[in-house]
Design an enzyme around this catalytic site. Sequence first.
Site, PDB file in Angstrom:
ATOM      1  N   ASN A  91       0.872  -1.176   0.000  1.00 53.02           N
ATOM      2  CA  ASN A  91       0.000   0.000   0.000  1.00 53.02           C
ATOM      3  C   ASN A  91       0.911   1.230   0.000  1.00 53.02           C
ATOM      4  O   ASN A  91       1.496   1.561   1.017  1.00 53.02           O
ATOM      5  CB  ASN A  91      -0.889  -0.026   1.249  1.00 53.02           C
ATOM      6  CG  ASN A  91      -1.724   1.231   1.389  1.00 53.02           C
ATOM      7  OD1 ASN A  91      -1.821   2.034   0.457  1.00 53.02           O
ATOM      8  ND2 ASN A  91      -2.329   1.411   2.558  1.00 53.02           N
ATOM      9  N   TRP A  92       0.992   1.865  -1.152  1.00 53.59           N
ATOM     10  CA  TRP A  92       1.937   2.992  -1.290  1.00 53.59           C
ATOM     11  C   TRP A  92       1.353   4.299  -0.773  1.00 53.59           C
ATOM     12  O   TRP A  92       2.034   5.321  -0.759  1.00 53.59           O
ATOM     13  CB  TRP A  92       2.381   3.129  -2.761  1.00 53.59           C
ATOM     14  CG  TRP A  92       3.152   1.945  -3.261  1.00 53.59           C
ATOM     15  CD1 TRP A  92       3.590   0.876  -2.528  1.00 53.59           C
ATOM     16  CD2 TRP A  92       3.596   1.697  -4.608  1.00 53.59           C
ATOM     17  NE1 TRP A  92       4.273  -0.014  -3.323  1.00 53.59           N
ATOM     18  CE2 TRP A  92       4.280   0.466  -4.606  1.00 53.59           C
ATOM     19  CE3 TRP A  92       3.466   2.389  -5.819  1.00 53.59           C
ATOM     20  CZ2 TRP A  92       4.853  -0.088  -5.762  1.00 53.59           C
ATOM     21  CZ3 TRP A  92       4.027   1.846  -6.975  1.00 53.59           C
ATOM     22  CH2 TRP A  92       4.713   0.624  -6.937  1.00 53.59           C
ATOM     23  N   LYS A  93       0.105   4.282  -0.386  1.00 52.11           N
ATOM     24  CA  LYS A  93      -0.568   5.470   0.183  1.00 52.11           C
ATOM     25  C   LYS A  93      -0.342   6.713  -0.685  1.00 52.11           C
ATOM     26  O   LYS A  93      -0.231   6.610  -1.903  1.00 52.11           O
ATOM     27  CB  LYS A  93      -0.101   5.687   1.623  1.00 52.11           C
ATOM     28  CG  LYS A  93      -0.190   4.424   2.477  1.00 52.11           C
ATOM     29  CD  LYS A  93      -0.010   4.692   3.937  1.00 52.11           C
ATOM     30  CE  LYS A  93       0.036   3.377   4.675  1.00 52.11           C
ATOM     31  NZ  LYS A  93      -0.008   3.529   6.113  1.00 52.11           N
ATOM     32  N   HIS A 118      -9.481   0.962   4.812  1.00 51.87           N
ATOM     33  CA  HIS A 118      -8.181   1.120   5.479  1.00 51.87           C
ATOM     34  C   HIS A 118      -8.362   2.003   6.711  1.00 51.87           C
ATOM     35  O   HIS A 118      -9.181   2.918   6.706  1.00 51.87           O
ATOM     36  CB  HIS A 118      -7.160   1.744   4.507  1.00 51.87           C
ATOM     37  CG  HIS A 118      -5.775   1.704   5.062  1.00 51.87           C
ATOM     38  ND1 HIS A 118      -5.311   2.644   5.947  1.00 51.87           N
ATOM     39  CD2 HIS A 118      -4.758   0.821   4.885  1.00 51.87           C
ATOM     40  CE1 HIS A 118      -4.055   2.342   6.278  1.00 51.87           C
ATOM     41  NE2 HIS A 118      -3.703   1.235   5.654  1.00 51.87           N
ATOM     42  N   GLU A 165      -6.796   4.404   7.804  1.00 50.18           N
ATOM     43  CA  GLU A 165      -6.650   5.848   7.566  1.00 50.18           C
ATOM     44  C   GLU A 165      -7.936   6.423   6.962  1.00 50.18           C
ATOM     45  O   GLU A 165      -8.292   7.564   7.205  1.00 50.18           O
ATOM     46  CB  GLU A 165      -5.418   6.101   6.680  1.00 50.18           C
ATOM     47  CG  GLU A 165      -4.138   5.911   7.493  1.00 50.18           C
ATOM     48  CD  GLU A 165      -2.992   5.282   6.746  1.00 50.18           C
ATOM     49  OE1 GLU A 165      -2.961   5.324   5.503  1.00 50.18           O
ATOM     50  OE2 GLU A 165      -2.102   4.726   7.428  1.00 50.18           O
ATOM     51  N   GLU A 203      -5.442  -5.261  10.506  1.00 51.64           N
ATOM     52  CA  GLU A 203      -4.397  -4.263  10.730  1.00 51.64           C
ATOM     53  C   GLU A 203      -4.671  -3.513  12.028  1.00 51.64           C
ATOM     54  O   GLU A 203      -5.467  -2.554  12.040  1.00 51.64           O
ATOM     55  CB  GLU A 203      -4.375  -3.251   9.576  1.00 51.64           C
ATOM     56  CG  GLU A 203      -4.093  -3.869   8.226  1.00 51.64           C
ATOM     57  CD  GLU A 203      -3.492  -2.831   7.282  1.00 51.64           C
ATOM     58  OE1 GLU A 203      -2.395  -3.068   6.795  1.00 51.64           O
ATOM     59  OE2 GLU A 203      -4.120  -1.777   7.063  1.00 51.64           O
ATOM     60  N   GLY A 244       2.416   2.007  10.706  1.00 56.00           N
ATOM     61  CA  GLY A 244       3.344   3.127  10.543  1.00 56.00           C
ATOM     62  C   GLY A 244       4.024   3.550  11.829  1.00 56.00           C
ATOM     63  O   GLY A 244       4.654   4.602  11.884  1.00 56.00           O
ATOM     64  N   SER A 272       3.365  -2.458  10.296  1.00 54.45           N
ATOM     65  CA  SER A 272       4.819  -2.475  10.476  1.00 54.45           C
ATOM     66  C   SER A 272       5.456  -3.825  10.122  1.00 54.45           C
ATOM     67  O   SER A 272       6.370  -4.284  10.815  1.00 54.45           O
ATOM     68  CB  SER A 272       5.195  -2.048  11.890  1.00 54.45           C
ATOM     69  OG  SER A 272       4.786  -0.710  12.112  1.00 54.45           O
ATOM     70  N   GLY A 283       4.971   1.162   4.781  1.00 57.93           N
ATOM     71  CA  GLY A 283       6.311   1.746   4.674  1.00 57.93           C
ATOM     72  C   GLY A 283       7.336   0.856   3.985  1.00 57.93           C
ATOM     73  O   GLY A 283       8.070   1.312   3.100  1.00 57.93           O
TER      74      GLY A 283
HETATM   75  C1  PEP Z   1      -0.711  -0.060   5.913  1.00 58.00           C
HETATM   76  O1  PEP Z   1      -0.647   1.040   5.417  1.00 58.00           O
HETATM   77  O2  PEP Z   1      -1.663  -0.769   5.642  1.00 58.00           O
HETATM   78  C2  PEP Z   1       0.373  -0.489   6.790  1.00 58.00           C
HETATM   79  C3  PEP Z   1       0.260  -1.641   7.373  1.00 58.00           C
HETATM   80  O3  PEP Z   1       1.436   0.380   6.968  1.00 58.00           O
HETATM   81  P1  PEP Z   1       2.844   0.042   7.667  1.00 58.00           P
HETATM   82  O4  PEP Z   1       3.333  -1.256   7.080  1.00 58.00           O
HETATM   83  O5  PEP Z   1       3.734   1.197   7.333  1.00 58.00           O
HETATM   84  O6  PEP Z   1       2.585  -0.096   9.136  1.00 58.00           O
END
Ligand code: PEP
Length: 250
Positions: free
Chosen positions: A9-11, A94, A96, A166, A172, A212, A234
């Site tokens: 997921n490049w956001k 998600h 976010e 998640e 993050g 993460s 990330g």
């Molecule tokens: C995500 O954006 O879904 C995610 C899990 O981010 P990260 O790996 O940076 O925690």
Amino acid sequence: MRRTLIAGNWKMNLSRAEATELAKGVAAAKPGENTDVLVCPSNVYLDAVSTSVAGSSVAVGGQDVYFESGGAFTGETSTDMLKDVGCSYVILGHSERRNVIGECDKLINKKLHAALAAGLTPVLCVGELLEERESGKTTEVVRGQITGSLADVSADQMAKVVIAYEPVWAIGTGKTASPEQAQEVHADIRKMLADQYNEDTAGNVQILYGGSVKPDNAKELLGQADIDGALVGGASLKPDSFAAIIAAGN
Ligand code: PEP
């Protein structure tokens, strides 16, 4: 046997040049026989990224979609538009979007039905906030999100749904759920699906872990019985670390 899915997921990151370069790097990675790879760039680079991975086994997905098929919905993107630029998956719900943009299960459910009707595979995200975990509400919150987001989804349709657990406190932040913490929630999600649908449906659903995930913790997380892949933020932005996570899925 369930396949493994490693999704990036490049956001809201990367320029066009960076996204296409990264996509080419991902396309060059060598996933194991049982592993599928997905990248989800910003909408504006979907077309370019699809071109960059053309001819490889890497799938492309959107980070969100709207439930209406077209019309006066400024700023939104339809399922047909995603398909038109090479998407076969779409991330929905998600954390976010739930916690920053304010999306609720009812809206996510509409988007999920639209994605399924269009033949896109939804990657439905669920997960608890830190205070919810600390007050012992993880199961209740995750079950509630699943019930709401999957309202009126049939057992047949569930064959086309991917779930991503998640924990919000692990996204993050560098804090990963321990493999045991993640497995416990994954197993509960599967149990819930078995009760709601049947053992076959529950046994076939891919449930990814996200939060993460890094090269040094991927193997152990992916080794858990009910973890079928990873949704990576990330660490998916760097070709080497994403390739190492893909390799951990072998
Ligand atoms: C995500 O954006 O879904 C995610 C899990 O981010 P990260 O790996 O940076 O925690």
